[in-house]
Design a protein around this motif. Structure first.
Motif, PDB file in Angstrom:
ATOM      1  N   LEU A 125       0.835  -1.201   0.000  1.00  0.00           N
ATOM      2  CA  LEU A 125       0.000   0.000   0.000  1.00  0.00           C
ATOM      3  C   LEU A 125       0.870   1.251   0.000  1.00  0.00           C
ATOM      4  O   LEU A 125       0.606   2.207  -0.729  1.00  0.00           O
ATOM      5  N   ALA A 156      -6.462   1.237  -3.930  1.00  0.00           N
ATOM      6  CA  ALA A 156      -7.208   0.326  -3.066  1.00  0.00           C
ATOM      7  C   ALA A 156      -7.653   1.000  -1.787  1.00  0.00           C
ATOM      8  O   ALA A 156      -8.595   0.535  -1.130  1.00  0.00           O
ATOM      9  N   VAL A 157      -6.968   2.085  -1.414  1.00  0.00           N
ATOM     10  CA  VAL A 157      -7.261   2.759  -0.151  1.00  0.00           C
ATOM     11  C   VAL A 157      -7.181   4.271  -0.343  1.00  0.00           C
ATOM     12  O   VAL A 157      -6.579   4.756  -1.297  1.00  0.00           O
ATOM     13  N   THR A 167     -11.649   2.026   1.848  1.00  0.00           N
ATOM     14  CA  THR A 167     -10.977   0.993   1.081  1.00  0.00           C
ATOM     15  C   THR A 167     -11.970   0.409   0.084  1.00  0.00           C
ATOM     16  O   THR A 167     -13.177   0.423   0.304  1.00  0.00           O
ATOM     17  N   THR A 174     -11.568  -8.675   1.415  1.00  0.00           N
ATOM     18  CA  THR A 174     -10.412  -7.903   0.951  1.00  0.00           C
ATOM     19  C   THR A 174     -10.470  -6.459   1.393  1.00  0.00           C
ATOM     20  O   THR A 174      -9.434  -5.868   1.734  1.00  0.00           O
ATOM     21  N   HIS A 178      -7.515  -4.724   3.527  1.00  0.00           N
ATOM     22  CA  HIS A 178      -6.908  -3.434   3.177  1.00  0.00           C
ATOM     23  C   HIS A 178      -6.967  -2.463   4.362  1.00  0.00           C
ATOM     24  O   HIS A 178      -6.010  -1.727   4.621  1.00  0.00           O
TER      25      HIS A 178
END
Length: 236
Positions: A125, A156-157, A167, A174, A178
């Motif tokens: 990340l 993703a975040v 997220t 998932t 995250h």
């Protein structure tokens, strides 16, 4: 549908159990079809995320956003609606208020890949970059939701300054994974800032992707198991 409903309820309980959000704030959604999502709503006997039941997970149209039976949509439902509209690649969205996000955002703490095998998903990340949304207010309008979706892009975040995190991923386990990884990254970053040190970035050499069966599935089972130990895994 019932399995998805259970996953969203468990995700909310995990957020509450891990302290990733304040007791009454935060929500998770999952796309069901092109126009419908299951999302955690507030009911007439609201007790907070740790006590979420499948009855709190309501089927809502992205077009009309109407909820019945005494339930109310989250004030920030536009987070879910606008990200899902903008991101056909994702089906799950999570919003929470971890303290690590509050501190990191307000203090402008950089989120760099300064550790390696300690937490490879968190490292990834950091290496990909964590977008920072500057608006600390409620995301409760179409325009605010679209602005957040634009800030997040394909990430993703996303870190919301003075507010929390969002997220997005292909499924509910998932988005929880995250959120846990982002919280670890932010916690370490804040602690390093307190210590006044700035380690160099770690190169990706020797940091393989261990895959979703470990990074997501096993992690999900672990946290559901912790709920079971506390007698909190029965969400029906």
């Amino acid at each position: 549908m019932e399995e998805l409903r259970r996953d969203v309820a468990l995700a909310c309980r995990i957020l509450g159990a891990t302290g990733l959000t304040t007791p009454l704030l935060g929500h998770v959604s999952v796309r069901v079809d092109d126009d419908h999502v299951l999302v955690r709503c507030r009911g007439p006997h609201e007790r907070g995320l740790l006590f979420t039941t499948t009855g709190d997970i309501r089927l809502v149209s992205l077009t009309t956003s109407v909820v019945c039976d005494g339930y109310e949509l989250p004030n920030e439902f536009p987070i879910h609606r606008e990200i899902l509209r903008a991101r056909p690649d994702v089906d799950g969205v999570l919003h929470a208020h971890p303290r690590s996000a509050l501190l990191a955002g307000l203090a402008d703490v950089p989120t760099r890949p300064v550790f390696g095998a300690f937490d490879i998903p968190a490292y990834r990340l950091a290496a990909s970059g964590v977008p920072l949304h500057p608006d600390a207010g409620l995301i409760h309008s179409v325009e605010a939701g679209q602005a957040l979706a634009a800030t997040m892009g394909e990430a993703a975040v996303c870190l919301l300054r003075g507010h929390g995190i969002v997220t997005a991923a292909g499924d509910v386990p998932t988005v929880v994974a995250h959120a846990l990884a982002l919280d670890e990254l932010l916690t370490v970053s804040v602690e390093l800032a307190r210590l006044g040190v700035a380690p160099p970035d770690v190169p990706p050499t020797g940091l393989p992707d261990l895959g979703p069966s470990f990074n997501v599935d096993a992690l999900w089972r672990h946290h559901v198991g912790l709920l079971e130990l506390r007698g909190l895994a029965e969400v029906g």
